[in-house]
Structure formats: structure tokens, C-alpha cells
Design a protein around this motif. Structure first.
Motif, PDB file in Angstrom:
ATOM      1  N   PRO A 193      -9.851  -6.589   1.696  1.00  0.00           N
ATOM      2  CA  PRO A 193      -9.388  -6.360   0.326  1.00  0.00           C
ATOM      3  C   PRO A 193     -10.475  -6.450  -0.752  1.00  0.00           C
ATOM      4  O   PRO A 193     -10.311  -5.869  -1.817  1.00  0.00           O
ATOM      5  N   GLN A 194     -11.576  -7.137  -0.481  1.00  0.00           N
ATOM      6  CA  GLN A 194     -12.622  -7.290  -1.495  1.00  0.00           C
ATOM      7  C   GLN A 194     -13.794  -6.324  -1.323  1.00  0.00           C
ATOM      8  O   GLN A 194     -14.738  -6.365  -2.091  1.00  0.00           O
ATOM      9  N   ILE A 195     -13.728  -5.462  -0.315  1.00  0.00           N
ATOM     10  CA  ILE A 195     -14.823  -4.530  -0.066  1.00  0.00           C
ATOM     11  C   ILE A 195     -14.481  -3.156  -0.615  1.00  0.00           C
ATOM     12  O   ILE A 195     -13.460  -2.574  -0.291  1.00  0.00           O
ATOM     13  N   GLN A 196     -15.380  -2.659  -1.451  1.00  0.00           N
ATOM     14  CA  GLN A 196     -15.209  -1.355  -2.070  1.00  0.00           C
ATOM     15  C   GLN A 196     -15.836  -0.258  -1.224  1.00  0.00           C
ATOM     16  O   GLN A 196     -15.299   0.844  -1.128  1.00  0.00           O
ATOM     17  N   ASP A 197     -17.003  -0.531  -0.620  1.00  0.00           N
ATOM     18  CA  ASP A 197     -17.693   0.454   0.203  1.00  0.00           C
ATOM     19  C   ASP A 197     -18.553  -0.285   1.221  1.00  0.00           C
ATOM     20  O   ASP A 197     -18.959  -1.430   0.984  1.00  0.00           O
ATOM     21  N   ALA A 198     -18.842   0.374   2.349  1.00  0.00           N
ATOM     22  CA  ALA A 198     -19.628  -0.269   3.402  1.00  0.00           C
ATOM     23  C   ALA A 198     -20.349   0.771   4.242  1.00  0.00           C
ATOM     24  O   ALA A 198     -19.893   1.901   4.379  1.00  0.00           O
ATOM     25  N   ALA A 199     -21.483   0.335   4.800  1.00  0.00           N
ATOM     26  CA  ALA A 199     -22.248   1.152   5.746  1.00  0.00           C
ATOM     27  C   ALA A 199     -22.825   0.204   6.788  1.00  0.00           C
ATOM     28  O   ALA A 199     -23.170  -0.937   6.478  1.00  0.00           O
ATOM     29  N   VAL A 200     -22.916   0.669   8.029  1.00  0.00           N
ATOM     30  CA  VAL A 200     -23.458  -0.145   9.118  1.00  0.00           C
ATOM     31  C   VAL A 200     -24.605   0.628   9.761  1.00  0.00           C
ATOM     32  O   VAL A 200     -24.479   1.815  10.041  1.00  0.00           O
ATOM     33  N   ILE A 201     -25.714  -0.085   9.989  1.00  0.00           N
ATOM     34  CA  ILE A 201     -26.894   0.526  10.610  1.00  0.00           C
ATOM     35  C   ILE A 201     -27.383  -0.343  11.762  1.00  0.00           C
ATOM     36  O   ILE A 201     -27.070  -1.523  11.828  1.00  0.00           O
ATOM     37  N   PRO A 202     -28.214   0.233  12.646  1.00  0.00           N
ATOM     38  CA  PRO A 202     -28.869  -0.598  13.660  1.00  0.00           C
ATOM     39  C   PRO A 202     -30.075  -1.290  13.031  1.00  0.00           C
ATOM     40  O   PRO A 202     -30.885  -0.658  12.357  1.00  0.00           O
ATOM     41  N   SER A 203     -30.183  -2.584  13.226  1.00  0.00           N
ATOM     42  CA  SER A 203     -31.311  -3.355  12.711  1.00  0.00           C
ATOM     43  C   SER A 203     -32.082  -3.908  13.902  1.00  0.00           C
ATOM     44  O   SER A 203     -31.483  -4.436  14.843  1.00  0.00           O
ATOM     45  N   PRO A 204     -33.413  -3.788  13.921  1.00  0.00           N
ATOM     46  CA  PRO A 204     -34.190  -4.249  15.071  1.00  0.00           C
ATOM     47  C   PRO A 204     -34.024  -5.758  15.307  1.00  0.00           C
ATOM     48  O   PRO A 204     -33.935  -6.533  14.358  1.00  0.00           O
ATOM     49  N   ASP A 205     -33.988  -6.133  16.582  1.00  0.00           N
ATOM     50  CA  ASP A 205     -33.878  -7.545  16.952  1.00  0.00           C
ATOM     51  C   ASP A 205     -34.708  -7.773  18.216  1.00  0.00           C
ATOM     52  O   ASP A 205     -34.631  -6.975  19.158  1.00  0.00           O
ATOM     53  N   ASP A 206     -35.494  -8.841  18.235  1.00  0.00           N
ATOM     54  CA  ASP A 206     -36.377  -9.121  19.370  1.00  0.00           C
ATOM     55  C   ASP A 206     -35.615  -9.380  20.662  1.00  0.00           C
ATOM     56  O   ASP A 206     -36.050  -8.988  21.733  1.00  0.00           O
ATOM     57  N   VAL A 207     -34.478 -10.042  20.582  1.00  0.00           N
ATOM     58  CA  VAL A 207     -33.721 -10.419  21.776  1.00  0.00           C
ATOM     59  C   VAL A 207     -32.774  -9.307  22.225  1.00  0.00           C
ATOM     60  O   VAL A 207     -32.756  -8.926  23.392  1.00  0.00           O
ATOM     61  N   ALA A 208     -31.987  -8.771  21.297  1.00  0.00           N
ATOM     62  CA  ALA A 208     -30.925  -7.823  21.646  1.00  0.00           C
ATOM     63  C   ALA A 208     -31.344  -6.358  21.580  1.00  0.00           C
ATOM     64  O   ALA A 208     -30.597  -5.492  22.011  1.00  0.00           O
ATOM     65  N   GLY A 209     -32.496  -6.074  21.039  1.00  0.00           N
ATOM     66  CA  GLY A 209     -32.912  -4.682  20.845  1.00  0.00           C
ATOM     67  C   GLY A 209     -32.511  -4.202  19.463  1.00  0.00           C
ATOM     68  O   GLY A 209     -33.344  -4.003  18.596  1.00  0.00           O
ATOM     69  N   GLU A 210     -31.210  -4.031  19.257  1.00  0.00           N
ATOM     70  CA  GLU A 210     -30.664  -3.673  17.948  1.00  0.00           C
ATOM     71  C   GLU A 210     -29.410  -4.503  17.706  1.00  0.00           C
ATOM     72  O   GLU A 210     -28.689  -4.826  18.644  1.00  0.00           O
ATOM     73  N   ILE A 211     -29.171  -4.822  16.441  1.00  0.00           N
ATOM     74  CA  ILE A 211     -27.941  -5.515  16.072  1.00  0.00           C
ATOM     75  C   ILE A 211     -27.277  -4.764  14.919  1.00  0.00           C
ATOM     76  O   ILE A 211     -27.960  -4.091  14.149  1.00  0.00           O
ATOM     77  N   PRO A 212     -25.958  -4.859  14.800  1.00  0.00           N
ATOM     78  CA  PRO A 212     -25.281  -4.218  13.673  1.00  0.00           C
ATOM     79  C   PRO A 212     -25.548  -4.977  12.374  1.00  0.00           C
ATOM     80  O   PRO A 212     -25.357  -6.191  12.295  1.00  0.00           O
ATOM     81  N   LYS A 213     -26.030  -4.252  11.370  1.00  0.00           N
ATOM     82  CA  LYS A 213     -26.235  -4.823  10.040  1.00  0.00           C
ATOM     83  C   LYS A 213     -25.372  -4.046   9.064  1.00  0.00           C
ATOM     84  O   LYS A 213     -25.393  -2.810   9.060  1.00  0.00           O
ATOM     85  N   ALA A 214     -24.622  -4.765   8.247  1.00  0.00           N
ATOM     86  CA  ALA A 214     -23.727  -4.134   7.282  1.00  0.00           C
ATOM     87  C   ALA A 214     -24.317  -4.192   5.880  1.00  0.00           C
ATOM     88  O   ALA A 214     -24.868  -5.216   5.477  1.00  0.00           O
ATOM     89  N   TYR A 215     -24.205  -3.099   5.173  1.00  0.00           N
ATOM     90  CA  TYR A 215     -24.483  -3.044   3.740  1.00  0.00           C
ATOM     91  C   TYR A 215     -23.117  -2.915   3.076  1.00  0.00           C
ATOM     92  O   TYR A 215     -22.327  -2.041   3.439  1.00  0.00           O
ATOM     93  N   VAL A 216     -22.857  -3.804   2.121  1.00  0.00           N
ATOM     94  CA  VAL A 216     -21.512  -3.901   1.560  1.00  0.00           C
ATOM     95  C   VAL A 216     -21.554  -3.878   0.035  1.00  0.00           C
ATOM     96  O   VAL A 216     -22.417  -4.503  -0.575  1.00  0.00           O
ATOM     97  N   VAL A 217     -20.599  -3.155  -0.554  1.00  0.00           N
ATOM     98  CA  VAL A 217     -20.356  -3.203  -1.996  1.00  0.00           C
ATOM     99  C   VAL A 217     -19.031  -3.935  -2.158  1.00  0.00           C
ATOM    100  O   VAL A 217     -17.993  -3.454  -1.692  1.00  0.00           O
ATOM    101  N   SER A 218     -19.081  -5.117  -2.771  1.00  0.00           N
ATOM    102  CA  SER A 218     -17.848  -5.898  -2.903  1.00  0.00           C
ATOM    103  C   SER A 218     -17.325  -5.847  -4.338  1.00  0.00           C
ATOM    104  O   SER A 218     -18.094  -5.741  -5.294  1.00  0.00           O
ATOM    105  N   GLN A 219     -16.015  -5.959  -4.451  1.00  0.00           N
ATOM    106  CA  GLN A 219     -15.359  -5.927  -5.759  1.00  0.00           C
ATOM    107  C   GLN A 219     -15.353  -7.311  -6.398  1.00  0.00           C
ATOM    108  O   GLN A 219     -15.253  -7.436  -7.606  1.00  0.00           O
ATOM    109  N   ALA A 220     -15.421  -8.346  -5.596  1.00  0.00           N
ATOM    110  CA  ALA A 220     -15.404  -9.720  -6.077  1.00  0.00           C
ATOM    111  C   ALA A 220     -16.456 -10.509  -5.307  1.00  0.00           C
ATOM    112  O   ALA A 220     -17.060  -9.993  -4.376  1.00  0.00           O
ATOM    113  N   GLU A 221     -16.661 -11.745  -5.703  1.00  0.00           N
ATOM    114  CA  GLU A 221     -17.659 -12.559  -5.014  1.00  0.00           C
ATOM    115  C   GLU A 221     -17.243 -12.783  -3.568  1.00  0.00           C
ATOM    116  O   GLU A 221     -16.143 -13.228  -3.281  1.00  0.00           O
TER     117      GLU A 221
END
Length: 102
Positions: free
Chosen positions: A25-53
Motif C-alpha cells: 500500500p505504501q509503494i508507488q513504483d518499483a523496479a528490480v535488478i540483478p546486483s552483483p554478490d560475491d557469494v550468490a553471483g547475483e541478488i535481487p535489488k529493489a528500487y522503490v518509490v514510496s508514498q510514505a515513510e
């Protein structure tokens, strides 16, 4: 296919996590990308635009309650706006470049 995130041998579709984030309910927009990680290779990283804190830990646990352990978002960054093309498609390459620069 090229947008899939490879996490410890699992393939994760960013669109699936974005759709879940948009149900919060507090998220206005979102995007998910692969972010490099030494152990897992890639991890999901979210970029979020929130409407409230919204706190990172709160959002991470909210997602973790709704997905399997391998699909959990591991990092979150809050933005004022998600970069999109004129047609409205998320410009993941812009976010990936931003992530790589640190």
C-alpha cells in the motif's frame, strides 16, 4: 530471458518481484535488478518509490513473508522516481549502471 536474476542457481524474474512490490500500500513504483554478490553471483535489488515513510527492514521482511527464500529481495534503495522510457518501460540498464557505480 536476459533480465533474469541468477541467484545461487535459481532464476528469478524481476517482473514477478515488481508486481509483488506494487501490491504494497505504501509503494508507488518499483523496479528490480540483478546486483552483483560475491557469494550468490547475483541478488535481487529493489528500487522503490514510496508514498510514505517506509523502512528498508520493514519492506524486506514484508517481501520475505510472501515469496520463497530464494526470491527474497536482499537490498533496497529508495528513489524519487524510477527511470522509464517514453513508452513507460523501466530502464533497467540505467539502474544497473547506477548500482555498479556504487
Amino acid at each position: 530471458l536476459k533480465e533474469l536474476i541468477k541467484y545461487k542457481g535459481y532464476s528469478i524474474a524481476p517482473a514477478e518481484l515488481e508486481a509483488l512490490l506494487m501490491t504494497h500500500p505504501q509503494i508507488q513504483d518499483a523496479a528490480v535488478i540483478p546486483s552483483p554478490d560475491d557469494v550468490a553471483g547475483e541478488i535481487p535489488k529493489a528500487y522503490v518509490v514510496s508514498q510514505a515513510e517506509l523502512h528498508e527492514g520493514e519492506l524486506l521482511s514484508w517481501v520475505a513473508d510472501r515469496v520463497s527464500p530464494n526470491k527474497k529481495i536482499r537490498r533496497v534503495e529508495f528513489l524519487n522516481e524510477i527511470p522509464k522510457s517514453d513508452s513507460g518501460k523501466i530502464l533497467r540498464r540505467v539502474l544497473i549502471e547506477r548500482d555498479r557505480k556504487g
